[in-house]
Design a protein around this motif. Structure first.
Motif, PDB file in Angstrom:
ATOM      1  N   ILE A  32       0.836  -1.199   0.000  1.00 60.32           N
ATOM      2  CA  ILE A  32       0.000   0.000   0.000  1.00 60.32           C
ATOM      3  C   ILE A  32       0.868   1.244   0.000  1.00 60.32           C
ATOM      4  N   GLY A  33       0.251   2.364  -0.341  1.00 59.98           N
ATOM      5  CA  GLY A  33       0.974   3.634  -0.335  1.00 59.98           C
ATOM      6  C   GLY A  33       1.326   4.049   1.062  1.00 59.98           C
ATOM      7  N   HIS A  34       2.110   5.096   1.177  1.00 60.40           N
ATOM      8  CA  HIS A  34       2.641   5.503   2.473  1.00 60.40           C
ATOM      9  C   HIS A  34       2.037   6.799   2.987  1.00 60.40           C
ATOM     10  N   GLY A  35       1.178   7.466   2.209  1.00 63.21           N
ATOM     11  CA  GLY A  35       0.586   8.719   2.690  1.00 63.21           C
ATOM     12  C   GLY A  35       1.610   9.821   2.788  1.00 63.21           C
ATOM     13  N   GLY A  36       1.154  11.027   3.198  1.00 61.75           N
ATOM     14  CA  GLY A  36       2.082  12.131   3.384  1.00 61.75           C
ATOM     15  C   GLY A  36       2.817  12.449   2.114  1.00 61.75           C
ATOM     16  N   GLY A  37       2.161  13.006   1.118  1.00 59.43           N
ATOM     17  CA  GLY A  37       2.684  13.161  -0.226  1.00 59.43           C
ATOM     18  C   GLY A  37       4.133  13.553  -0.332  1.00 59.43           C
ATOM     19  N   ALA A  38       4.686  14.251   0.672  1.00 57.26           N
ATOM     20  CA  ALA A  38       6.074  14.693   0.580  1.00 57.26           C
ATOM     21  C   ALA A  38       7.026  13.528   0.433  1.00 57.26           C
ATOM     22  N   ILE A  52      18.217  15.669  11.909  1.00 54.64           N
ATOM     23  CA  ILE A  52      17.205  15.794  10.859  1.00 54.64           C
ATOM     24  C   ILE A  52      17.508  16.985   9.960  1.00 54.64           C
ATOM     25  N   GLU A  53      17.954  18.093  10.553  1.00 61.94           N
ATOM     26  CA  GLU A  53      18.240  19.277   9.756  1.00 61.94           C
ATOM     27  C   GLU A  53      19.408  19.037   8.801  1.00 61.94           C
ATOM     28  N   LEU A  54      20.449  18.329   9.272  1.00 66.87           N
ATOM     29  CA  LEU A  54      21.580  18.029   8.383  1.00 66.87           C
ATOM     30  C   LEU A  54      21.156  17.084   7.267  1.00 66.87           C
ATOM     31  N   VAL A  55      20.303  16.125   7.588  1.00 69.17           N
ATOM     32  CA  VAL A  55      19.790  15.230   6.550  1.00 69.17           C
ATOM     33  C   VAL A  55      18.989  16.033   5.529  1.00 69.17           C
ATOM     34  N   ARG A  56      18.180  16.953   6.011  1.00 64.31           N
ATOM     35  CA  ARG A  56      17.369  17.785   5.118  1.00 64.31           C
ATOM     36  C   ARG A  56      18.245  18.603   4.174  1.00 64.31           C
ATOM     37  N   ASN A  69      18.383  17.799  -4.943  1.00 65.34           N
ATOM     38  CA  ASN A  69      17.632  18.998  -5.299  1.00 65.34           C
ATOM     39  C   ASN A  69      16.154  18.837  -4.950  1.00 65.34           C
ATOM     40  N   ILE A  70      15.897  18.245  -3.780  1.00 65.78           N
ATOM     41  CA  ILE A  70      14.537  18.038  -3.282  1.00 65.78           C
ATOM     42  C   ILE A  70      14.396  18.793  -1.962  1.00 65.78           C
ATOM     43  N   THR A  71      13.404  19.660  -1.888  1.00 67.48           N
ATOM     44  CA  THR A  71      13.166  20.428  -0.669  1.00 67.48           C
ATOM     45  C   THR A  71      12.010  19.815   0.113  1.00 67.48           C
ATOM     46  N   MET A  72      12.273  19.520   1.382  1.00 66.01           N
ATOM     47  CA  MET A  72      11.251  18.936   2.240  1.00 66.01           C
ATOM     48  C   MET A  72      11.283  19.611   3.597  1.00 66.01           C
ATOM     49  N   SER A  73      10.187  19.513   4.332  1.00 63.71           N
ATOM     50  CA  SER A  73      10.105  20.095   5.668  1.00 63.71           C
ATOM     51  C   SER A  73      10.824  19.204   6.676  1.00 63.71           C
ATOM     52  N   HIS A  74      11.086  19.766   7.853  1.00 70.23           N
ATOM     53  CA  HIS A  74      11.686  19.004   8.948  1.00 70.23           C
ATOM     54  C   HIS A  74      10.806  17.794   9.279  1.00 70.23           C
ATOM     55  N   GLY A  81       8.665  16.289   7.299  1.00 69.46           N
ATOM     56  CA  GLY A  81       8.699  15.349   6.174  1.00 69.46           C
ATOM     57  C   GLY A  81       9.933  14.471   6.202  1.00 69.46           C
ATOM     58  N   ILE A  82      11.083  15.070   6.530  1.00 69.69           N
ATOM     59  CA  ILE A  82      12.326  14.292   6.636  1.00 69.69           C
ATOM     60  C   ILE A  82      12.225  13.288   7.776  1.00 69.69           C
ATOM     61  N   ALA A  83      11.661  13.728   8.906  1.00 72.58           N
ATOM     62  CA  ALA A  83      11.501  12.826  10.049  1.00 72.58           C
ATOM     63  C   ALA A  83      10.646  11.626   9.659  1.00 72.58           C
TER      64      ALA A  83
END
Length: 353
Positions: free
Chosen positions: A78-84, A118-122, A130-135, A137-139
């Motif tokens: 199944i899908g994972h939700g959270g489109g990011a 998380i911030e360093l991973v982001r 070249n993908i921008t995600m929120s804190h 979303g990365i978590a």
């Protein structure tokens, strides 16, 4: 320790075997977790208990079980939700896991940064893909990839990487022999469980510390144990000391625990494991028992090492026992309880090899 009362679901042996086969063959961390949830469901755990053991929410457990009942194993894809999270493809996911587990931030361009946040991973994902995600979303992505914010452990710097790689390759070959030339793979080790082991962090009132009463003694239980790689079953014996004769007696008892089939036992290079005294016995039982030695200075590759840490954190750390029988009783209860649900032991200890 609370004793879990399970209402094991019977009459589903074919389904359970199908799930076990799928769990062994999948290379997907996400699917492995979903199969594990189903096995715990058939073992009789409630959704709440499964959620706690798998570190997911109860609603997710319910969805996995519902989809399986309506669509079978295919319903777990199944899908994972959270489109990011869909911004990152499977190839990029593998790169993320490989980078976080084998490199420091400094290795990939973040000067003087040794530990991933998380911030360093982001920031690295922005730089690398070249993908921008929120804190948040990365978590979510890190959690979905079975990564967690954990305390590291030390390994011995003397370890020979080439020998470790050879062992890993040899073990992959050994796994393919299971249920063919080899019937059982066991990991063996010894451990001293003291009446006080360590103080570890735990939840308590802010600004206060939990007080642990002490009794000024230093008793302990010396254990020899084996972990069955395939079934998760644990067998332990207590001894007053460790020597070659006791190890030989232990091997004889292991053969009684597994009266048929070929056993390969993985163990470290302790002197008693190489003692001359046990060599005639090993020659006598070579068709039944073979010892496979780990590379030197590689305790992290012995899966049963994780059992000792699990035991200590569960019933020893933050507790001081008045007497040796109390220590022994706590250890026996722990082993008995985890053997009630061996799939939990497999998930915790065996999946990494």
């Amino acid at each position: 320790m609370d004793v879990l009362v399970l209402n094991k679901i019977t009459g589903h042996e074919d389904e359970i075997n199908e799930i076990k086969d799928a769990l062994k063959s999948t290379k997907s961390v996400r699917l492995y977790k979903r199969y594990s949830v189903l096995l715990k469901h058939f073992d009789g755990f409630t959704n709440r208990q499964i959620a706690k053991m798998e570190n997911i929410d109860e609603h997710t457990v319910s969805i996995y079980i519902k989809n399986y009942k309506s669509k079978g194993l295919g319903g777990l894809n199944i899908g994972h939700g959270g489109g990011a999270s869909k911004k990152i493809n499977e190839k990029q996911e593998k790169i993320i896991v490989e980078t976080i587990t084998t490199k420091t931030p400094e290795d990939v361009g973040f000067e003087s940064k040794k530990n991933w946040t998380i911030e360093l991973v982001r920031q690295w994902i922005i730089k690398e893909f070249n993908i921008t995600m929120s804190h948040r979303g990365i978590a979510y992505v890190l959690h979905r990839l079975n990564l967690s914010y954990t305390r590291p452990t030390y390994v011995l710097a003397k370890a020979d990487k080439e020998k470790q790689e050879k062992f890993k390759n040899d073990f992959e070959v050994l796994k393919k022999m299971l249920n063919g030339l080899v019937d059982t793979i066991l990991f063996e080790d010894e451990s001293m469980i003291r009446d006080y082991q360590a103080i570890q962090k735990n939840w308590f009132i802010k600004g206060h510390q939990r007080k642990i009463p002490t009794y000024g003694k230093n008793a302990g239980v010396k254990l020899m144990g084996i972990l069955n790689y395939e079934t998760g079953k644990v067998y332990c014996e207590e001894h007053e000391k460790y020597d070659a004769q006791i190890f030989k007696d232990f091997l004889e008892n292991v053969l009684k625990q597994y009266p048929t089939g070929k056993i390969v036992m993985v163990l470290d290079n302790a002197k008693i494991h190489h003692a001359k005294l046990i060599q005639p016995f090993l020659n006598e039982v070579r068709d039944r028992l073979e010892l496979m030695f780990l590379p030197p200075y590689s305790p992290e590759m012995n899966l049963i090492e994780g059992l000792w840490g699990w035991l200590k954190s569960s019933v020893i750390n933050n507790v001081f026992y008045k007497s040796l029988p109390q220590v022994r009783n706590a250890v026996e209860k722990f082993i008995r309880n985890i053997n009630l649900v061996p799939t939990q032991t497999i998930d915790r200890l065996c999946v990494r090899m």
